[in-house]
Design an enzyme around this catalytic site. Sequence first.
Site, mmCIF file in Angstrom:
data_model
loop_
_atom_site.group_PDB
_atom_site.id
_atom_site.type_symbol
_atom_site.label_atom_id
_atom_site.label_comp_id
_atom_site.label_asym_id
_atom_site.label_seq_id
_atom_site.Cartn_x
_atom_site.Cartn_y
_atom_site.Cartn_z
ATOM 1 N N VAL A 123 56.258 55.869 -4.640
ATOM 2 C CA VAL A 123 55.798 55.396 -5.946
ATOM 3 C C VAL A 123 56.274 53.970 -6.196
ATOM 4 O O VAL A 123 55.508 53.117 -6.686
ATOM 5 C CB VAL A 123 56.283 56.345 -7.057
ATOM 6 C CG1 VAL A 123 55.924 55.792 -8.431
ATOM 7 C CG2 VAL A 123 55.681 57.732 -6.881
ATOM 8 N N HIS A 124 57.532 53.667 -5.864
ATOM 9 C CA HIS A 124 58.036 52.306 -6.039
ATOM 10 C C HIS A 124 57.245 51.315 -5.184
ATOM 11 O O HIS A 124 56.905 50.215 -5.647
ATOM 12 C CB HIS A 124 59.523 52.237 -5.677
ATOM 13 C CG HIS A 124 60.428 52.755 -6.737
ATOM 14 N ND1 HIS A 124 60.660 54.097 -6.940
ATOM 15 C CD2 HIS A 124 61.180 52.108 -7.671
ATOM 16 C CE1 HIS A 124 61.500 54.255 -7.942
ATOM 17 N NE2 HIS A 124 61.835 53.063 -8.411
ATOM 18 N N GLU A 125 56.951 51.691 -3.945
ATOM 19 C CA GLU A 125 56.198 50.787 -3.075
ATOM 20 C C GLU A 125 54.763 50.626 -3.578
ATOM 21 O O GLU A 125 54.172 49.548 -3.443
ATOM 22 C CB GLU A 125 56.197 51.343 -1.642
ATOM 23 C CG GLU A 125 55.448 50.484 -0.647
ATOM 24 C CD GLU A 125 56.025 49.093 -0.524
ATOM 25 O OE1 GLU A 125 55.233 48.150 -0.303
ATOM 26 O OE2 GLU A 125 57.260 48.928 -0.650
#
Length: 490
Positions: free
Chosen positions: A428-430
Amino acid sequence: MLDIIPTADATPLEGGYSTATTTTTTLQPNPSPPRRRKYPTIEYIIRPSIFSSYDDDICITQPVYSGNETPNGFKPGQPRSTKYTDFSGFYVGFWLMLVSMVMQPLIKRWNDGDVVLELKLVRLSMTRLQELAAAEIVLNSITFSCLWWQLAVFKWGIVWSPYGRIFQSAFEIGFLVSSVSWLTYIDWPWPHSIFFILHTVVHLMKIHSYCFYNGYLSGIYQQLQKLPSNSPSDLREQLTFELTSPLGNVRYPANLTIGNTIDWLLVPSICYELEYPRVPRIRRSVLIKRILGLITSIVIFYLQVEFYILPVISHAQSAISKPHSRATTIRILLSTTLQLMCPIVTSCCLTFVIIWELVLNISAEITRFGDRFFYADFWNAVSQSDFARMWNLPVHHFLWRHVYSPLSRATHSKTHAMRLTFFVSALVHELVACVTVRKWKGWLFTVQLAQLGMIAVQMRVRDKPLYGKIFVWTSFIFGVSLNFAIYLVT
C-alpha cells in the site's frame, strides 16, 4: 503524652516502676508548631531527573544499605508523578519555533524586494478542483452503496462464506484497480493524486470492514434462525451475543439503515462496529479551536514546504538533468538527503498533527465520537514494530482485525501472519508512492520490508530501551529523507 505516676506501694524496678502497680493518666496532646529555620532552607530529597526513563536506576526513592542495592547503590522507586510528564510547554515552544522559522525567509524576501510568496503550490492545487470534487462524490457513493449489498445478503439469505466473501474480494480488487487506472488516465497534479489515492485507500478499508463484518454477522444470524427450539440455551445466547454491539444497544440487522451508514462514512474510524461510544454534545469552543489550529497548521506547512523543500527539489532536478557520472549521482543523492532531513521530518510532524490531532478530532467532535485515542506515545517506541503499532492506531486496528487475525488463524503462526501483514502494508505504501511519481520504483516497498530485519535486531536489545529509541529515531529521520531523495533523484 502519657505520664506514669507511681503510687506509695509501687515496686521499684531497674530503670522505672512496675506497671502492675502504677496508675496512668492520659493528658491531652498539645502539638507545638513546627520549627522553622531563620535562614532560608532548600529541601533536598532523593528524586529522579524529569527526563529520566522509568527503567533508569536513578529513579529512586531512597538509598539502601541492606545488600540488595543496584550497582549505583540505589533501589528503583515508584513511577514519577504525571505532572513530570507534561511537556505542553515544549509543544508551545515547538509551534513558536516553526513560526519563527517560516518568518525568516518571508522577512528576507521582503527586505530584498523579491516576491514574498510565489504560491506555486497553491495555484497548482487550485486547478481542476471540480474533477476532484466529482471523484470524491463517486468514492463516497460507492462506499454508501455497500448498504444495499448487505441488505441483499440479509434479505435473500446469501451465504457469506464463501460466496459473499469471494464476490466482495473481487469487488474490492476492481475498485482499487479502477481508481489507480483513473488516476493514470486523468493525469492530475500530484497534490490531487496524493489526496485521491489516500482517500481511495481509506474508503477501501471502510468498505472492507463494513462488508466483511456485516457479512460475518449475516452468517451468525442465519445460524441463529436455523436453530431448533430444543437447542442448548448456551449456544443461542452466544449467537445472540455475537449479533449485539459491545455497548448492548444495537443488534444486527437493526444497524442496516441509511443513518447508520452515513454515520459510518463520517466517524474517524476504519473498523466498523454496530455502534460507538458518544459524548453528550458537540463542544463548539473545542471545535472552533481545532478548526483554527487546522488552518494555522496548513499555512505553516505550506510556507515550510515552499521555503525549505521546493528549492532543494528544484536544485536537485536541475543537477540531475545534466550529464553526470554515477559518482555524481551518489553525491547529489547524499547532498539532497542531508538538505531535506530537517524540512522533511518537520513536514512529517506537521502532517501528523494536521491529520491525527486536528482532522480526526474535528470529525470526532462533529459526530460526537467518543474514542479519540488515535495515536499512542510513538515517540517513545523502542522498536520498529512498536512505532508502526503506536503512531497510527486506526490503521493498526484495521490491520490487526482484518489482516493479521485472519492470517494468524489461516497459517497458525503469528510470525508468518506478522510478515504477511508487513507485506500488505508495504504494498500500500509503494502504491501511494507509485501514483505520486507516476512510476513503479520499489524503493519504499523494499524499505518497508527491511523493517522486519530491523525488528529482529531490535529484539536483541529490547532490555536497553535507550538504544532502541536511538535506532527508531535514526531510521525515521534518515530513512524518510533518503526515500524522498531516492524517488527525486532516480
